[in-house]
Write a protein that holds these residues in place. Structure first.
Motif, PDB file in Angstrom:
ATOM      1  N   GLN B   9      34.233 -27.243 -73.263  1.00 19.77           N
ATOM      2  CA  GLN B   9      34.147 -25.879 -73.792  1.00 19.77           C
ATOM      3  C   GLN B   9      35.333 -25.599 -74.714  1.00 19.77           C
ATOM      4  O   GLN B   9      35.201 -24.877 -75.692  1.00 19.77           O
ATOM      5  CB  GLN B   9      34.122 -24.887 -72.640  1.00 19.77           C
ATOM      6  CG  GLN B   9      33.832 -23.464 -73.057  1.00 19.77           C
ATOM      7  CD  GLN B   9      33.640 -22.560 -71.852  1.00 19.77           C
ATOM      8  OE1 GLN B   9      33.630 -23.008 -70.709  1.00 19.77           O
ATOM      9  NE2 GLN B   9      33.471 -21.271 -72.098  1.00 19.77           N
ATOM     10  N   TYR B  32      16.967 -34.961 -85.900  1.00 28.66           N
ATOM     11  CA  TYR B  32      18.183 -34.805 -86.706  1.00 28.66           C
ATOM     12  C   TYR B  32      19.219 -34.138 -85.817  1.00 28.66           C
ATOM     13  O   TYR B  32      18.886 -33.224 -85.053  1.00 28.66           O
ATOM     14  CB  TYR B  32      17.928 -33.944 -87.945  1.00 28.66           C
ATOM     15  CG  TYR B  32      18.116 -34.717 -89.229  1.00 28.66           C
ATOM     16  CD1 TYR B  32      17.015 -35.138 -89.972  1.00 28.66           C
ATOM     17  CD2 TYR B  32      19.388 -35.039 -89.696  1.00 28.66           C
ATOM     18  CE1 TYR B  32      17.180 -35.860 -91.133  1.00 28.66           C
ATOM     19  CE2 TYR B  32      19.560 -35.757 -90.857  1.00 28.66           C
ATOM     20  CZ  TYR B  32      18.454 -36.170 -91.576  1.00 28.66           C
ATOM     21  OH  TYR B  32      18.607 -36.881 -92.730  1.00 28.66           O
ATOM     22  N   PRO B  34      22.719 -32.370 -86.299  1.00 28.50           N
ATOM     23  CA  PRO B  34      23.817 -31.870 -87.131  1.00 28.50           C
ATOM     24  C   PRO B  34      24.965 -31.314 -86.279  1.00 28.50           C
ATOM     25  O   PRO B  34      24.777 -30.946 -85.117  1.00 28.50           O
ATOM     26  CB  PRO B  34      23.152 -30.734 -87.919  1.00 28.50           C
ATOM     27  CG  PRO B  34      22.087 -30.225 -87.000  1.00 28.50           C
ATOM     28  CD  PRO B  34      21.635 -31.404 -86.166  1.00 28.50           C
ATOM     29  N   TYR B  36      27.962 -28.342 -86.678  1.00 33.03           N
ATOM     30  CA  TYR B  36      28.396 -27.192 -87.453  1.00 33.03           C
ATOM     31  C   TYR B  36      29.832 -26.830 -87.071  1.00 33.03           C
ATOM     32  O   TYR B  36      30.245 -26.978 -85.906  1.00 33.03           O
ATOM     33  CB  TYR B  36      27.488 -25.984 -87.200  1.00 33.03           C
ATOM     34  CG  TYR B  36      26.187 -26.042 -87.957  1.00 33.03           C
ATOM     35  CD1 TYR B  36      25.148 -26.881 -87.548  1.00 33.03           C
ATOM     36  CD2 TYR B  36      25.996 -25.270 -89.097  1.00 33.03           C
ATOM     37  CE1 TYR B  36      23.952 -26.935 -88.256  1.00 33.03           C
ATOM     38  CE2 TYR B  36      24.806 -25.313 -89.809  1.00 33.03           C
ATOM     39  CZ  TYR B  36      23.791 -26.151 -89.380  1.00 33.03           C
ATOM     40  OH  TYR B  36      22.617 -26.206 -90.092  1.00 33.03           O
ATOM     41  N   GLN B  38      32.716 -23.713 -87.300  1.00 35.68           N
ATOM     42  CA  GLN B  38      32.835 -22.266 -87.485  1.00 35.68           C
ATOM     43  C   GLN B  38      34.290 -21.838 -87.372  1.00 35.68           C
ATOM     44  O   GLN B  38      34.913 -22.009 -86.315  1.00 35.68           O
ATOM     45  CB  GLN B  38      31.986 -21.522 -86.453  1.00 35.68           C
ATOM     46  CG  GLN B  38      32.008 -20.006 -86.629  1.00 35.68           C
ATOM     47  CD  GLN B  38      31.224 -19.289 -85.541  1.00 35.68           C
ATOM     48  OE1 GLN B  38      31.075 -19.778 -84.419  1.00 35.68           O
ATOM     49  NE2 GLN B  38      30.704 -18.108 -85.863  1.00 35.68           N
ATOM     50  N   PRO B  44      28.821 -20.205 -89.053  1.00 35.92           N
ATOM     51  CA  PRO B  44      28.865 -21.670 -88.955  1.00 35.92           C
ATOM     52  C   PRO B  44      28.469 -22.308 -90.277  1.00 35.92           C
ATOM     53  O   PRO B  44      27.670 -21.752 -91.041  1.00 35.92           O
ATOM     54  CB  PRO B  44      27.826 -21.973 -87.867  1.00 35.92           C
ATOM     55  CG  PRO B  44      27.654 -20.700 -87.111  1.00 35.92           C
ATOM     56  CD  PRO B  44      27.872 -19.605 -88.114  1.00 35.92           C
ATOM     57  N   PHE B  89      29.903 -26.735 -83.082  1.00 34.70           N
ATOM     58  CA  PHE B  89      28.615 -26.704 -82.405  1.00 34.70           C
ATOM     59  C   PHE B  89      27.829 -27.961 -82.738  1.00 34.70           C
ATOM     60  O   PHE B  89      27.661 -28.297 -83.920  1.00 34.70           O
ATOM     61  CB  PHE B  89      27.769 -25.501 -82.870  1.00 34.70           C
ATOM     62  CG  PHE B  89      28.312 -24.161 -82.458  1.00 34.70           C
ATOM     63  CD1 PHE B  89      29.098 -23.425 -83.326  1.00 34.70           C
ATOM     64  CD2 PHE B  89      28.012 -23.638 -81.219  1.00 34.70           C
ATOM     65  CE1 PHE B  89      29.585 -22.185 -82.957  1.00 34.70           C
ATOM     66  CE2 PHE B  89      28.494 -22.391 -80.840  1.00 34.70           C
ATOM     67  CZ  PHE B  89      29.290 -21.677 -81.706  1.00 34.70           C
ATOM     68  N   SER B  93      17.553 -30.964 -84.075  1.00 30.26           N
ATOM     69  CA  SER B  93      16.496 -30.403 -84.916  1.00 30.26           C
ATOM     70  C   SER B  93      15.203 -31.190 -84.767  1.00 30.26           C
ATOM     71  O   SER B  93      15.229 -32.406 -84.596  1.00 30.26           O
ATOM     72  CB  SER B  93      16.966 -30.433 -86.373  1.00 30.26           C
ATOM     73  OG  SER B  93      15.941 -30.063 -87.251  1.00 30.26           O
ATOM     74  N   ASN B 100      13.166 -24.798 -84.654  1.00 28.19           N
ATOM     75  CA  ASN B 100      13.476 -26.214 -84.609  1.00 28.19           C
ATOM     76  C   ASN B 100      14.946 -26.576 -84.681  1.00 28.19           C
ATOM     77  O   ASN B 100      15.273 -27.718 -84.941  1.00 28.19           O
ATOM     78  CB  ASN B 100      12.762 -26.928 -85.750  1.00 28.19           C
ATOM     79  CG  ASN B 100      13.443 -26.616 -87.070  1.00 28.19           C
ATOM     80  OD1 ASN B 100      13.967 -25.523 -87.246  1.00 28.19           O
ATOM     81  ND2 ASN B 100      13.470 -27.568 -87.968  1.00 28.19           N
ATOM     82  N   LEU B 101      15.858 -25.652 -84.533  1.00 29.66           N
ATOM     83  CA  LEU B 101      17.283 -25.994 -84.519  1.00 29.66           C
ATOM     84  C   LEU B 101      17.886 -25.409 -83.254  1.00 29.66           C
ATOM     85  O   LEU B 101      17.993 -24.201 -83.116  1.00 29.66           O
ATOM     86  CB  LEU B 101      17.979 -25.456 -85.765  1.00 29.66           C
ATOM     87  CG  LEU B 101      19.408 -25.944 -85.996  1.00 29.66           C
ATOM     88  CD1 LEU B 101      19.458 -27.462 -86.090  1.00 29.66           C
ATOM     89  CD2 LEU B 101      19.980 -25.318 -87.256  1.00 29.66           C
ATOM     90  N   PHE B 102      18.271 -26.304 -82.338  1.00 28.70           N
ATOM     91  CA  PHE B 102      18.790 -25.894 -81.040  1.00 28.70           C
ATOM     92  C   PHE B 102      20.273 -26.239 -80.966  1.00 28.70           C
ATOM     93  O   PHE B 102      20.661 -27.379 -81.191  1.00 28.70           O
ATOM     94  CB  PHE B 102      18.024 -26.609 -79.921  1.00 28.70           C
ATOM     95  CG  PHE B 102      16.559 -26.301 -79.922  1.00 28.70           C
ATOM     96  CD1 PHE B 102      15.680 -27.086 -80.649  1.00 28.70           C
ATOM     97  CD2 PHE B 102      16.057 -25.230 -79.201  1.00 28.70           C
ATOM     98  CE1 PHE B 102      14.319 -26.810 -80.665  1.00 28.70           C
ATOM     99  CE2 PHE B 102      14.703 -24.942 -79.213  1.00 28.70           C
ATOM    100  CZ  PHE B 102      13.842 -25.732 -79.940  1.00 28.70           C
ATOM    101  N   PHE B 103      21.082 -25.247 -80.623  1.00 29.32           N
ATOM    102  CA  PHE B 103      22.527 -25.412 -80.633  1.00 29.32           C
ATOM    103  C   PHE B 103      23.086 -25.634 -79.239  1.00 29.32           C
ATOM    104  O   PHE B 103      22.565 -25.112 -78.248  1.00 29.32           O
ATOM    105  CB  PHE B 103      23.201 -24.156 -81.216  1.00 29.32           C
ATOM    106  CG  PHE B 103      23.068 -24.035 -82.703  1.00 29.32           C
ATOM    107  CD1 PHE B 103      21.977 -23.380 -83.263  1.00 29.32           C
ATOM    108  CD2 PHE B 103      24.030 -24.569 -83.545  1.00 29.32           C
ATOM    109  CE1 PHE B 103      21.855 -23.260 -84.641  1.00 29.32           C
ATOM    110  CE2 PHE B 103      23.921 -24.452 -84.921  1.00 29.32           C
ATOM    111  CZ  PHE B 103      22.822 -23.804 -85.472  1.00 29.32           C
ATOM    112  N   GLY B 104      24.184 -26.402 -79.186  1.00 29.64           N
ATOM    113  CA  GLY B 104      24.979 -26.461 -77.979  1.00 29.64           C
ATOM    114  C   GLY B 104      25.796 -25.191 -77.834  1.00 29.64           C
ATOM    115  O   GLY B 104      25.740 -24.294 -78.691  1.00 29.64           O
ATOM    116  N   THR B 105      26.569 -25.128 -76.760  1.00 26.25           N
ATOM    117  CA  THR B 105      27.298 -23.890 -76.450  1.00 26.25           C
ATOM    118  C   THR B 105      28.619 -23.763 -77.181  1.00 26.25           C
ATOM    119  O   THR B 105      29.270 -22.726 -77.111  1.00 26.25           O
ATOM    120  CB  THR B 105      27.542 -23.780 -74.941  1.00 26.25           C
ATOM    121  OG1 THR B 105      28.113 -25.003 -74.487  1.00 26.25           O
ATOM    122  CG2 THR B 105      26.246 -23.522 -74.198  1.00 26.25           C
ATOM    123  N   GLY B 106      29.051 -24.813 -77.877  1.00 25.76           N
ATOM    124  CA  GLY B 106      30.238 -24.715 -78.700  1.00 25.76           C
ATOM    125  C   GLY B 106      31.491 -25.252 -78.009  1.00 25.76           C
ATOM    126  O   GLY B 106      31.627 -25.191 -76.790  1.00 25.76           O
TER     127      GLY B 106
END
Lengths: 113, 113
Positions: B9, B32, B34, B36, B38, B44, B89, B93, B100-106
């Motif tokens: 985290q 895919y 990616p 990001y 921020q 981001p 992050f 995808s 279609n773009l799912f992010f982790g929690t950062g």
């Protein structure tokens, strides 16, 4: 300059008072999306739009509405905001075929009291 | 349900050190991956991305390592600099479909001078 703009950047409002956050992009992108960012939860998609007049729910759509009447604009509407919608909101856009590469706006910090 | 799990985290690294952030996924339809970056007060921005048929991709000091069999991928920042201090992050995808773009929690990275 290619960019995604959002307005307002900061907003404090009261429960139940309808509000709209505007989003505009100048890159001729087909795909636009709204996310909310909350600590420990990352970015979660609220709604997205594949093109004009085509919108659909993301992961957390409850309490939000969107419209896509023009290709460049994608406003987010909170018809009756509640405190649990206090968050940081981002608009993003991309070309339809390269949706892993999204361009984000600067964010709107919303506080609902 | 978090589609992409990210750790740690937060991360504190000395200037010149290597920063490593890890992510894992379950959905084999992702095509895919990616990352990001921020900065505070900003949206981001895409940093680097990799396809699952490639095991490693390097851009400058940033490298993605991808392990398809383990369904894990990681970001390595070599020679970390104070200017790298940001939240990172990972995402995954799916080319088909719309949401279609799912992010982790950062991961909040701090590089100490």
């Amino acid at each position: 300059e290619a960019q995604v703009t959002q307005n307002p950047r900061y907003l404090i409002t009261v429960t139940g008072k309808k509000l709209t956050v505007t989003c505009s992009q100048n890159m001729n992108h087909e795909y636009m999306s709204w996310y909310r960012q909350d600590p420990g939860l990352g970015l979660r998609q609220i709604y997205y739009s594949m093109n004009v007049e085509v919108t659909d729910k993301g992961d957390v759509p409850e309490g939000y509405k969107v419209s896509r009447k023009e290709k460049r604009n994608f406003p987010l509407i909170l018809e009756s905001p509640s405190p649990n919608q206090t968050s940081l909101y981002f608009c993003a856009s991309s070309f339809a075929g390269i949706r892993y590469e999204q361009y984000f706006g600067p964010g709107t910090r919303l506080t609902v009291t | 349900q978090q589609q992409v799990k990210q750790s740690p985290q937060s991360l504190i690294v000395q200037k010149g050190g290597i920063s490593i952030i890890n992510c894992a996924y379950e959905n084999t339809a992702f095509d895919y991956f990616p990352w990001y970056q921020q900065f505070p007060g900003k949206g981001p921005a895409l940093l680097i991305a990799i396809r699952p048929d490639v095991s490693e991709k390097k851009e400058g000091r940033f490298t993605i390592s991808f392990n398809k069999s383990a369904k894990q991928f990681s970001l390595h920042i070599m020679d970390s600099q104070p200017g790298d201090s940001a939240t990172y992050f990972c995402a995954a995808s799916i080319r088909t479909g719309a949401n279609n773009l799912f992010f982790g929690t950062g991961t909040r990275l701090t590089v100490i001078p």
